[in-house]
Motif scaffolding. Sequence first.
Motif, mmCIF file in Angstrom:
data_model
loop_
_atom_site.group_PDB
_atom_site.id
_atom_site.type_symbol
_atom_site.label_atom_id
_atom_site.label_comp_id
_atom_site.label_asym_id
_atom_site.label_seq_id
_atom_site.Cartn_x
_atom_site.Cartn_y
_atom_site.Cartn_z
ATOM 1 N N TRP A 48 0.815 -1.211 0.000
ATOM 2 C CA TRP A 48 0.000 0.000 0.000
ATOM 3 C C TRP A 48 0.849 1.262 0.000
ATOM 4 C CZ3 TRP A 48 -4.257 -0.810 -2.033
ATOM 5 C CH2 TRP A 48 -5.037 -1.937 -1.738
ATOM 6 N N ARG A 49 2.022 1.203 0.620
ATOM 7 C CA ARG A 49 2.926 2.347 0.531
ATOM 8 C C ARG A 49 3.346 2.582 -0.919
ATOM 9 N NH1 ARG A 49 5.075 0.363 5.524
ATOM 10 N NH2 ARG A 49 6.722 -0.783 4.435
ATOM 11 N N ASN A 50 3.649 1.492 -1.624
ATOM 12 C CA ASN A 50 4.036 1.610 -3.033
ATOM 13 C C ASN A 50 2.887 2.150 -3.879
ATOM 14 O OD1 ASN A 50 6.552 0.584 -2.383
ATOM 15 N ND2 ASN A 50 6.060 -1.508 -3.017
ATOM 16 N N ARG A 51 1.688 1.682 -3.574
ATOM 17 C CA ARG A 51 0.538 2.143 -4.359
ATOM 18 C C ARG A 51 0.219 3.609 -4.075
ATOM 19 N NH1 ARG A 51 -0.597 1.019 -8.763
ATOM 20 N NH2 ARG A 51 -2.865 1.033 -8.655
ATOM 21 N N LEU A 52 0.440 4.044 -2.841
ATOM 22 C CA LEU A 52 0.240 5.458 -2.550
ATOM 23 C C LEU A 52 1.226 6.300 -3.347
ATOM 24 C CD1 LEU A 52 -1.163 7.694 -0.977
ATOM 25 C CD2 LEU A 52 0.443 7.290 0.900
ATOM 26 N N ALA A 53 2.468 5.837 -3.429
ATOM 27 C CA ALA A 53 3.461 6.551 -4.233
ATOM 28 C C ALA A 53 3.045 6.588 -5.700
ATOM 29 C CB ALA A 53 4.832 5.899 -4.078
ATOM 30 N N ASP A 54 2.504 5.465 -6.215
ATOM 31 C CA ASP A 54 2.007 5.445 -7.594
ATOM 32 C C ASP A 54 0.887 6.464 -7.790
ATOM 33 O OD1 ASP A 54 3.745 3.384 -8.279
ATOM 34 O OD2 ASP A 54 2.251 1.801 -7.949
ATOM 35 N N GLY A 55 -0.041 6.491 -6.835
ATOM 36 C CA GLY A 55 -1.170 7.400 -6.948
ATOM 37 C C GLY A 55 -0.746 8.855 -6.949
ATOM 38 N N VAL A 110 -6.648 5.225 -6.740
ATOM 39 C CA VAL A 110 -5.486 4.509 -6.217
ATOM 40 C C VAL A 110 -5.094 5.061 -4.852
ATOM 41 C CG1 VAL A 110 -3.030 4.034 -6.583
ATOM 42 C CG2 VAL A 110 -4.638 3.851 -8.498
ATOM 43 N N MET A 111 -5.105 6.389 -4.712
ATOM 44 C CA MET A 111 -4.758 6.984 -3.420
ATOM 45 C C MET A 111 -5.792 6.621 -2.355
ATOM 46 S SD MET A 111 -3.174 10.729 -4.446
ATOM 47 C CE MET A 111 -4.262 11.108 -5.823
ATOM 48 N N ALA A 112 -7.068 6.622 -2.707
ATOM 49 C CA ALA A 112 -8.105 6.262 -1.740
ATOM 50 C C ALA A 112 -7.926 4.819 -1.270
ATOM 51 C CB ALA A 112 -9.482 6.458 -2.355
ATOM 52 N N LYS A 113 -7.683 3.910 -2.200
ATOM 53 C CA LYS A 113 -7.462 2.508 -1.820
ATOM 54 C C LYS A 113 -6.242 2.376 -0.920
ATOM 55 C CE LYS A 113 -9.159 0.408 -6.134
ATOM 56 N NZ LYS A 113 -8.698 -0.360 -7.319
ATOM 57 N N ALA A 114 -5.180 3.112 -1.241
ATOM 58 C CA ALA A 114 -3.949 3.024 -0.462
ATOM 59 C C ALA A 114 -4.156 3.538 0.957
ATOM 60 C CB ALA A 114 -2.833 3.798 -1.152
ATOM 61 N N VAL A 115 -4.889 4.637 1.096
ATOM 62 C CA VAL A 115 -5.164 5.171 2.436
ATOM 63 C C VAL A 115 -5.949 4.157 3.259
ATOM 64 C CG1 VAL A 115 -6.534 6.909 3.655
ATOM 65 C CG2 VAL A 115 -4.971 7.601 1.837
#
Length: 582
Positions: free
Chosen positions: A116-123, A131-136
């Motif tokens: 999820w940290r990686n996906r937040l960076a992607d978002g 993507v940011m909402a899912k990561a949070v």
Amino acid sequence: MARAADYVPVADLDDLRERGQAVVSQDGQAIALFHHDGEVYAVDNRCPHMGFPLTRGTVEDGVLTCHWHHARFELEEGDTFDIWADDVQTFPTEVRGGEVYLDPDPEPDVPPATHWRNRLADGLQENLSLVMAKAVLGLDEEGEGFHTPIETAVNFGTKYRDTGWGRGLTTLGCMANLHADVGGRDRRRAMFMGVREVADECAGEPPRFQQYGFENREVSKERLKRWFRENCEVRDSNGAERVLLTAIANRPEEDVAEILFAAATDHLYMNASHTLDFINTAFETLDHVGYDDHADAVLASVVPQLTGATRLEEQSSWRNPIDIAELVFDAHDRLGDLVAAGEGRRWERPDGFVETLMGEDPEAILDALTGAIREGATREELADAVARAATRRVVYFATNNEFGDWDTVHHTFTYANAVHRATRRTDAVELYRGCFDGAMSVYLDRFLNSPRAPVPSPGESDTTRDPSEIREDLLGCFDQQGEVNRAGRLVHEHFDASGDPEDLKRTLGRGLLREDADFHTLQNLEAGFRRFEAVEEDEARRMALVAPARYMAAHFPTRREAEQTFSIATRLHRGERLHEVE
């Protein structure tokens, strides 16, 4: 690699070969099987983008395509071609005696928190709201829902915007400050709103290349302070940044704060309030992520707010018909003598002092302020008085003014709040100058309270209603346009009914975070909450929450597009099927 005992039989090989695909269920999870190019593959049947069944997609040349939004996945390992879609979970398979076996619980390639940290960076990088909402949501479930989103967004925002600290990072800091004041689900919304605004402001911007400090480690605070202010004066951002980084490396935090806030008050009401406000929020953001680890990047990023600032003494409103700028600069010149005269004395705010600050005569207002300093008023005491006056300007704002004038009283309110907050971080004598600026902005806003909006007195409300009903009515106000005065009355009624102010704050937070609130509205509520914490009297606490309630009611409702995105992410997180009939 999974042990043989971990595998379970799920399908007949000949049957799968003939059909090409199938869905099996293991431990309540739907798994899609595909027979392609003589091999058997298994993936989570829910598309990681929005949950559409992947068995309703197609496979060609080793690529699985979802037919809802056309996300594509490399079939063997599940890697996506489309960064907005995320990778799909795969399951190891084996064929034994004509039967297909799979491991229904494989070891993840990376721990969930890392994913999820990686996906937040992607978002953030691609400005992908879903993507940011899912990561949070994912980070919150992994116990990292506060610190990690803030730190990741701070690192991103200070690196990928050449013009430095702006509204996105300020929003992030405000949301971090609001986090403890709102309800559980709204804390996730606050983090989503913060990181989303950083990504949006950085989208398409060139990166920022940070300078470096001087090798000399023995420069005194006084000299660093002079150097920094001189470079800001001539708008040399590189020189100012190098001096500041030298101070950060060698001086304690309170010295760095003194240097920055002194420069922020060398000119009047810089950037129409934003410069000092942004610097204060930058420091408060460091309170959340750690000064030692992040001060260089965060504070260096605020330098353009100083070197590129509009200086209000250059504006006609501060020069005509009364030369307010000259009056304020004269007070600056007398500040040293005033502080010396007040040394060792104790000041108590006189009755009517706040009303004096809201008066019609700028000279009388400055006389009241300078007299208070002479009598021993501290920076914090004087800043608090100015912030009280600025709060009232929002509370008394007359709705017969133009809509854009809400921002005028808002800027005064947030500036005065920021000066007061800054006094708790440094005892820099220059913060008295921030009090002068804030008070003059209160003066300039006087016509926006003509006539003053009606404000109930404590105890005037009907106290027979349950506070929860009042809070529901307040949320209802935000569903309709123009319910400004009613929103203020409901806040008073909640106090009169002895409702818990913390419940009221959570309701205001709920009202804010479900909307596509603009930057100023986010700031306004956060400032209101900070004013509520700063005062003790019942009337002042009411004012602190009436002000943002009225401001919010003026700006709501909105389209709530971000809430729709957040709702989709939440439903996907729960495993709901968005593609089915509601």
